[in-house]
Every structure is written in C-alpha cells, then in structure tokens.
Design a protein around this motif. Sequence first.
Motif, PDB file in Angstrom:
ATOM      1  N   THR A  12     -58.718 114.778   3.481  1.00 22.47           N
ATOM      2  CA  THR A  12     -58.394 113.592   3.970  1.00 22.47           C
ATOM      3  C   THR A  12     -57.055 113.507   4.549  1.00 22.47           C
ATOM      4  O   THR A  12     -56.685 113.095   5.694  1.00 22.47           O
ATOM      5  CB  THR A  12     -58.303 112.516   2.923  1.00 22.47           C
ATOM      6  OG1 THR A  12     -59.556 112.613   2.093  1.00 22.47           O
ATOM      7  CG2 THR A  12     -58.247 111.088   3.506  1.00 22.47           C
ATOM      8  N   THR A  15     -57.166 115.864   7.769  1.00 24.96           N
ATOM      9  CA  THR A  15     -57.956 115.250   8.797  1.00 24.96           C
ATOM     10  C   THR A  15     -56.828 113.954   9.428  1.00 24.96           C
ATOM     11  O   THR A  15     -56.984 113.873  10.652  1.00 24.96           O
ATOM     12  CB  THR A  15     -59.168 114.660   8.503  1.00 24.96           C
ATOM     13  OG1 THR A  15     -60.001 115.785   7.751  1.00 24.96           O
ATOM     14  CG2 THR A  15     -60.115 114.151   9.460  1.00 24.96           C
ATOM     15  N   THR A  16     -56.308 113.286   8.610  1.00 20.64           N
ATOM     16  CA  THR A  16     -55.328 112.103   9.080  1.00 20.64           C
ATOM     17  C   THR A  16     -54.452 112.636  10.057  1.00 20.64           C
ATOM     18  O   THR A  16     -54.206 112.302  11.105  1.00 20.64           O
ATOM     19  CB  THR A  16     -54.543 111.443   7.942  1.00 20.64           C
ATOM     20  OG1 THR A  16     -55.843 110.917   6.891  1.00 20.64           O
ATOM     21  CG2 THR A  16     -53.721 110.454   8.232  1.00 20.64           C
ATOM     22  N   SER A 275     -52.608 110.141   0.522  1.00 19.96           N
ATOM     23  CA  SER A 275     -54.038 110.631   0.322  1.00 19.96           C
ATOM     24  C   SER A 275     -54.040 111.377  -1.026  1.00 19.96           C
ATOM     25  O   SER A 275     -54.792 112.432  -1.343  1.00 19.96           O
ATOM     26  CB  SER A 275     -54.400 111.678   1.483  1.00 19.96           C
ATOM     27  OG  SER A 275     -53.761 112.722   1.351  1.00 19.96           O
ATOM     28  N   ALA A 434     -55.463 106.281   1.097  1.00 17.27           N
ATOM     29  CA  ALA A 434     -56.691 107.134   1.685  1.00 17.27           C
ATOM     30  C   ALA A 434     -56.824 108.021   0.594  1.00 17.27           C
ATOM     31  O   ALA A 434     -56.443 108.418  -0.079  1.00 17.27           O
ATOM     32  CB  ALA A 434     -56.232 107.841   3.091  1.00 17.27           C
ATOM     33  N   GLY A 435     -58.191 108.403   1.035  1.00 17.89           N
ATOM     34  CA  GLY A 435     -58.869 109.533   0.119  1.00 17.89           C
ATOM     35  C   GLY A 435     -60.114 109.211  -0.661  1.00 17.89           C
ATOM     36  O   GLY A 435     -60.448 107.947  -0.895  1.00 17.89           O
ATOM     37  N   CYS A 436     -60.833 109.995  -1.618  1.00 14.41           N
ATOM     38  CA  CYS A 436     -61.957 109.924  -1.948  1.00 14.41           C
ATOM     39  C   CYS A 436     -61.928 108.950  -3.507  1.00 14.41           C
ATOM     40  O   CYS A 436     -62.897 108.689  -3.717  1.00 14.41           O
ATOM     41  CB  CYS A 436     -62.431 111.243  -2.463  1.00 14.41           C
ATOM     42  SG  CYS A 436     -61.591 112.271  -3.619  1.00 14.41           S
ATOM     43  N   CYS A 446     -64.411 111.671   3.681  1.00 17.98           N
ATOM     44  CA  CYS A 446     -63.075 111.827   3.607  1.00 17.98           C
ATOM     45  C   CYS A 446     -62.626 112.289   5.076  1.00 17.98           C
ATOM     46  O   CYS A 446     -61.515 111.740   5.563  1.00 17.98           O
ATOM     47  CB  CYS A 446     -62.663 112.950   2.732  1.00 17.98           C
ATOM     48  SG  CYS A 446     -62.945 112.805   1.088  1.00 17.98           S
ATOM     49  N   ASN A 449     -62.671 108.749   6.706  1.00 13.97           N
ATOM     50  CA  ASN A 449     -61.523 107.992   6.358  1.00 13.97           C
ATOM     51  C   ASN A 449     -60.039 108.381   7.008  1.00 13.97           C
ATOM     52  O   ASN A 449     -59.027 107.610   7.180  1.00 13.97           O
ATOM     53  CB  ASN A 449     -61.289 107.999   4.701  1.00 13.97           C
ATOM     54  CG  ASN A 449     -60.258 107.216   4.230  1.00 13.97           C
ATOM     55  OD1 ASN A 449     -59.815 107.634   2.955  1.00 13.97           O
ATOM     56  ND2 ASN A 449     -59.614 106.405   4.658  1.00 13.97           N
ATOM     57  N   GLY A 450     -59.997 109.720   7.117  1.00 14.58           N
ATOM     58  CA  GLY A 450     -58.848 110.472   7.603  1.00 14.58           C
ATOM     59  C   GLY A 450     -58.629 109.866   9.259  1.00 14.58           C
ATOM     60  O   GLY A 450     -57.525 109.557   9.779  1.00 14.58           O
ATOM     61  N   THR A 453     -57.733 106.122   9.255  1.00 13.35           N
ATOM     62  CA  THR A 453     -56.431 106.031   8.937  1.00 13.35           C
ATOM     63  C   THR A 453     -55.450 106.303   9.952  1.00 13.35           C
ATOM     64  O   THR A 453     -54.581 105.627  10.426  1.00 13.35           O
ATOM     65  CB  THR A 453     -55.951 106.870   7.786  1.00 13.35           C
ATOM     66  OG1 THR A 453     -56.926 106.379   6.732  1.00 13.35           O
ATOM     67  CG2 THR A 453     -54.707 106.389   7.133  1.00 13.35           C
TER      68      THR A 453
END
Length: 463
Positions: A12, A15-16, A275, A434-436, A446, A449-450, A453
């Motif tokens: 996450t 990727t963010t 995250s 953020a995160g699982c 994830c 979400n990233g 965000t």
Amino acid sequence: MKTVVVIGGGITGLTTMHYLQKLKREHNLDLQLKLIEKNEQLGGKIKTVRNDEFIIEAGADSMVARHESVMPLVQDLQLEDQLVYNATGISYIYTNDELHPIPADTIFGIPTSVESLYNSTLVSEEGKQAALKDLQTKNETFTKESSIGSFLEYFLGKELVEKQIAPVLSGVYSGNIYELTLASTLPYLLDYKNKFGSIIKGLEENKKQFQGASDKKFISFDTGLSAIIDKLEEELTDCTILKGVTTTSVHKENESYQLTFSNHEPIEADYVILSTPHDVTQRILNHDQLDDVFNEFKNSSLISIYLGFDILDEELPADGTGFIVSENGNLKCNACTWTSRKWEHTSANHNLLVRLFYKSSSEVYSSLKQMTEDELVEAALADIHKGLGLQGKPKTVQVTNWDDLMPNYHLNHSQAVQSLTENMSALYPNVILAGCSYYGVGIGACIKNGEDTAKEIVNRIMQ
C-alpha cells in the motif's frame, strides 16, 4: 515546496508513493516525497525466499488478475513479460480422514446450479434438500451489513454451509463467516438473491463471469511476487526511501506535522500517510481520543510452513491444487496448498513443494505457538502423511510466523473505519490512514487504496 511522507513500505505504501510520483510529474508539482520503513527490506507481507531449487512466498503468493487496479500497475512497471498464471485444478476439503473434491461449478463452495449441488460428496441428501429452500424463499430482512454466514445458512441450510462453504470462505477471508458482513466479502450474493429470487439461480445466470474468473485468475512473476516490490523501489527515483527507520510519533504543529524516529533526525511534513498496521498507527499517534475506535480493529495470526521434497509432484492426487481442512478434519493445519502444482515456476525440477497454514482461529494454535521450529516441522510432516499419505524428509523448510499481523474484519468493521476517518479528519487533517487494516486484505485492494490515497493528497494540494 510541500513534503509528503508515507510511513510503511508494504504494497500500500509503495503504491501510494508510485502514484504520488506519477502525479507529481504529470502536474509538475513542487513536492518532496519521503517513504519510511522500519525494516531493512520493503514489501511488508510480500516476501519471496529462494531456497535451493524452490521459490517460496513466505507471505502472500499471488494477486487477483481481474482486480481493476492490478494490471494497470503491472503495465506501469513494465512487468508483463515476467507474469505467470496459476495452474487450475481440483480443490479438496479434507473431512472424516478423506479428501473430497469441492464440486465443479461452485463459487467459494456455493453451488451455481442444482446439478452442482447434487454432485457434492460432502453433503447428505437431507442437506441437499435443505439447500433447495433457496429456490423458494424470499429475502425480507438481510442487507449487505448482515452476516454472510447467517445469510447463507438461512437460504442454503446449515449442513451445506458448515461442510462445504464455510471452510472455503473462512480460508479466503481469514475469519469466522458469521462475523463477516456480506459487504466485506461477497456483496453480489444479496443482489442475486433479490433480483433472481435465489442465490443459486443468480450465480447460474452470471456463470460466464465466474467461469472467466476461475480459469487462471491469479498472477505472480517468474522470479517470485517480490518482483513487484523490487520494481517499485527501483522506479521511485523522485522519492527518498529510508529503510531501517522506526517512526515513534506524529505531532501536529500549526499547519504541518513533526515526525520523530528512534534512529533518525525528525522530519517536518505537510501531508502524512500512515500505511502501517492499525495497532502500530495507534502507538505512533498515541491520542486518547482515538484509542476506543482503534481498539475496535482486530488482528489474527498465522503460521506458514513450506516443505520441499525430493519427490516428484506427480505423486499428488491427479489434477489437484490443494485442500482445506473442515472442523472434523483431524489435522492440525487449516489448509495445504500444493504449491509446485499450482505454480510451476516455484519448483525448477518439478519436485513437490507444499505449503501448510496454521491459523490462530484453530483450537490447537495455542499449543503450536509453544513449539520450536523443529517441532512445527514434525507437526506439518504428520499432517502431510495423514492427509496425503506421503512419507519422506524435506530437503527445504521455511517457517514464517505472522504474529498478530493479519487483519480480521468483523460485523462492525465498516462503521469503525468511518468513525476513525471522521476522528482523524478533526484531529489530524492531512494525515491519512491507508492499508489492509481498513480497506481490504487482498493485494488488489491495497493497490487500489494506494492509488486513491495518492489522488486524494494531490487533490488537496491542487485546491
């Protein structure tokens, strides 16, 4: 110049940062990007280990190919030529000392036709008749916030759920299906029930969609899943990455935030993305007004044991890829994946590589936690002998303990996320969670979400 700091270098967080860097370049933004990770290695629950002839995934082993966010990231990173797809085959449920195939034409063990229901060797004639209630009974009370276990049992009967569906769903979602909502698992089942009057009929009407998903629906990379982590790290050239740095606090100071660390000088940031797992985030923020809602989030634990043998994987049952253990399965493990069969790239010589899962929801988990690694391996070998009839000592062993690191969603999870988000907005504007722990446990979730965000941060900056 604005400074954006991401704390946590799992999928996450990475990727963010990937999408922040991409948006920075697209909009020519004056941004300073920093990523902080307490471990010396990035990746979080994605961790590939290469051992002798085997490729071993100590954490997650694959991504869902059809998730909307997965392939765009793979393409962004130019990893398409390294993709590998899972081999398909029969999955079994181990019950009453026998392997029973999960019937073809099922989704998570749920029949997609009456014929599929009657082909099951797991359910008695009485159980099959009880499941037919689904064809006549209307939904008058269930919503997407209802328990998926209660929903399925009401319409399909207790026996089918207990013997065929629950072992599969509990394995996929790492929780008790009676404590998981439809919204957080399979929300479309409620839509099917309401539209077609039957869960089974709804699945049958949408069979093409699921047939496409069931054939090679998971992806990894020929060098292991960590390839995506390595590539993300490599391409983050506009970002400062600090590894081996533990975050101790985040304090609001006027319009910015002061971040402190146990082994690094403080950093001032305009925007912060946390995250990290929810309990780690709770300790970092250390705010009395947040403790009650943070305490609503739950984690579970998992022991993963890989065993690699000098035995050809053709010794396994034909066309099989693994088994799930029912409550009366008489094995200590909860599931066993025949990794060398499911993922051909993991065994260079096509020898047998299996992975056994031991979850904290199991009655025997507390005793397993007291075992040494050698004792755990002996327990795994006993399960292999009893479940598959295979003898022999492994040439390769990998034991990984994910202690209190597996998010465990419950019926009030979405309300807890909403409450926490509202509190964070008031107390820590421009700090985003953020995160699982909050937004889905799969890698695809994830990644999504990233990306979301990163877009949220850039939208705030550009306002």
